[in-house]
Design a protein around this motif. Structure first.
Motif, mmCIF file in Angstrom:
data_model
loop_
_atom_site.group_PDB
_atom_site.id
_atom_site.type_symbol
_atom_site.label_atom_id
_atom_site.label_comp_id
_atom_site.label_asym_id
_atom_site.label_seq_id
_atom_site.Cartn_x
_atom_site.Cartn_y
_atom_site.Cartn_z
ATOM 1 N N GLU A 51 -3.401 -10.723 3.206
ATOM 2 C CA GLU A 51 -2.650 -9.882 2.292
ATOM 3 C C GLU A 51 -3.105 -8.581 1.749
ATOM 4 O OE1 GLU A 51 0.879 -12.955 0.731
ATOM 5 O OE2 GLU A 51 -0.768 -13.116 -0.507
ATOM 6 N N GLN A 52 -2.070 -7.794 1.471
ATOM 7 C CA GLN A 52 -2.335 -6.466 1.032
ATOM 8 C C GLN A 52 -1.827 -6.616 -0.479
ATOM 9 O OE1 GLN A 52 -2.231 -3.240 3.422
ATOM 10 N NE2 GLN A 52 -1.005 -3.971 5.076
ATOM 11 N N ALA A 72 -8.095 -11.030 0.978
ATOM 12 C CA ALA A 72 -7.207 -9.920 0.657
ATOM 13 C C ALA A 72 -7.754 -8.544 0.984
ATOM 14 C CB ALA A 72 -6.642 -9.826 -0.810
ATOM 15 N N ARG A 73 -6.844 -7.644 1.561
ATOM 16 C CA ARG A 73 -7.087 -6.366 1.553
ATOM 17 C C ARG A 73 -6.664 -5.543 0.373
ATOM 18 N NH1 ARG A 73 -4.602 -4.664 6.921
ATOM 19 N NH2 ARG A 73 -3.412 -6.421 6.576
ATOM 20 N N VAL A 74 -7.423 -4.951 -0.430
ATOM 21 C CA VAL A 74 -7.067 -4.343 -1.957
ATOM 22 C C VAL A 74 -7.190 -2.998 -2.142
ATOM 23 C CG1 VAL A 74 -7.619 -4.932 -4.368
ATOM 24 C CG2 VAL A 74 -8.276 -6.624 -2.778
ATOM 25 N N VAL A 75 -6.213 -2.313 -2.572
ATOM 26 C CA VAL A 75 -6.120 -0.961 -3.186
ATOM 27 C C VAL A 75 -6.253 -0.984 -4.512
ATOM 28 C CG1 VAL A 75 -4.970 1.170 -3.051
ATOM 29 C CG2 VAL A 75 -5.062 -0.016 -0.880
ATOM 30 N N ASP A 97 -13.276 -5.590 1.046
ATOM 31 C CA ASP A 97 -12.294 -4.740 1.508
ATOM 32 C C ASP A 97 -11.454 -4.086 0.465
ATOM 33 O OD1 ASP A 97 -10.437 -3.454 3.011
ATOM 34 O OD2 ASP A 97 -9.908 -4.912 4.107
ATOM 35 N N LYS A 118 -2.380 2.984 5.826
ATOM 36 C CA LYS A 118 -3.063 1.528 6.220
ATOM 37 C C LYS A 118 -2.035 0.529 5.333
ATOM 38 C CE LYS A 118 -6.773 -0.523 4.444
ATOM 39 N NZ LYS A 118 -8.301 -0.168 3.840
ATOM 40 N N SER A 119 -1.791 1.084 4.204
ATOM 41 C CA SER A 119 -1.003 -0.063 3.206
ATOM 42 C C SER A 119 0.489 0.451 2.696
ATOM 43 C CB SER A 119 -1.651 -0.533 2.282
ATOM 44 O OG SER A 119 -3.288 -0.255 2.334
ATOM 45 N N PHE A 122 2.950 -3.600 -0.108
ATOM 46 C CA PHE A 122 1.753 -4.391 -0.683
ATOM 47 C C PHE A 122 2.818 -5.973 -0.648
ATOM 48 C CE2 PHE A 122 0.491 -0.425 -2.044
ATOM 49 C CZ PHE A 122 -1.051 -0.522 -1.865
ATOM 50 N N ASP A 123 1.816 -6.899 -0.476
ATOM 51 C CA ASP A 123 2.171 -8.211 -0.628
ATOM 52 C C ASP A 123 2.609 -8.441 -2.089
ATOM 53 O OD1 ASP A 123 2.523 -9.435 2.128
ATOM 54 O OD2 ASP A 123 0.680 -8.711 2.022
#
Ligand code: SAM
Length: 272
Positions: A51-52, A72-75, A97, A118-119, A122-123
């Motif tokens: 999940e983002q 998770a893929r995190v910003v 990440d 890339k994102s 977001f979820d």
């Protein structure tokens, strides 16, 4: 534009000056964060691998890295350049990440720019123990509507708006008699609630500079989400343990039976 532009500008500077002190004490999760906040946030988030997630006001990135460790893929972003530097230095060389940016959460344009190629969407959006530090939360909530996928969730924690918010309360410990036994009870005495104001205080005892707080009542806080179409579908009010692994102060005595924090999950209905 923030509700308090001058205080908002000052807020970023203050957090830059407090960043190293905060980072040393928060590390990968201090007692309050690991015992109370993180478990409740993780339950409400119910992250799925891949999940983002967008983490706003991420501080030294502790929770961003935790989410990344769960797949998770995190910003992650913060207004303080120094906080972001410290977050990056704690992340470099690990598998986490996480992509960090400096962004002011009171500026909707800066927030929308966090959606990279890339994102795009977001979820989940996360904001850990920071909404009360942010001068204006309307831009963040408006941005979240555009940054979240349909049905996306916004999970946040704050100092409890009723029992641990602002300068409108005192805490004490009284020794009382109950059924012939002497007992020690922690109290929170609230003498001001719901009046819009700002004040200075400390998030981390002994920090170099007092920071700005922007306390909001329960209805003001949740109302800001409701007005923009979010619904609440999860909430926790975690308590501190009766016997922490260190000597209890008035703070721990009071908050073993009264919640010091509110953790909530707001959701955008799928059709929104
Ligand atoms: C109490 S700390 C919480 C940090 C982190 N979320 C955590 O739980 O460890 C509050 C954070 O809010 C950030 N902050 C305050 N105002 C902000 C704003 N307008 N935009 C983005 N971050 C802000 C501060 O720089 C600080 O890192």
């Amino acid at each position: 534009m923030a509700d308090f532009p001058e205080l908002n500008r000052e807020t970023g500077e203050i957090w830059d000056r407090n960043a190293d002190y905060w980072d040393e004490r928060m590390g990968e999760g201090n007692f309050f964060q690991s015992t109370l906040i993180e478990p409740a946030q993780l339950r409400l988030l119910a992250l799925q691998p891949g999940e983002q997630v967008l983490d706003i006001a991420c501080g030294n990135g502790q929770f961003a890295r935790k989410m990344a460790s769960l797949g998770a893929r995190v910003v992650a972003s913060d207004v303080s350049q120094r906080m972001v530097e410290l977050a990056r230095s704690r992340t470099d060389g690990t598998d986490a990440d996480v992509e960090y940016h400096v962004a002011d959460a009171t500026d909707e344009t800066q927030l929308l720019a966090l959606a990279s190629e890339k994102s795009q969407k977001f979820d989940a959006v996360v904001c850990t123990m920071a909404l009360m530090d942010i001068a204006s939360i309307d831009p963040l909530i408006s941005a979240a509507i555009r940054l979240l996928k349909p049905g996306g969730r916004f999970v946040f924690s704050v100092m409890h708006p009723c029992f641990n918010s602002g300068d409108g309360l005192t805490r004490s410990v009284d020794r009382e008699e109950l059924d012939g036994q002497a007992v020690e009870r922690g109290y929170v005495k609230v003498f001001q609630y719901g009046k819009s104001h700002t004040h200075k205080g400390e998030a981390m005892l002994g920090q170099p500079v007092a920071q700005n707080y922007f306390p909001r009542s329960f209805s003001t806080l949740l109302g800001a989400f409701f007005q923009r179409g979010f619904v609440i579908d999860g909430m926790e009010e975690p308590l501190l343990p009766e016997k922490p692994p260190f000597e209890r102060s008035h703070f721990e005595a009071a908050y073993a039976n009264i919640p010091p924090a509110l953790v909530a999950r707001m959701r955008l209905p799928s059709g929104a």
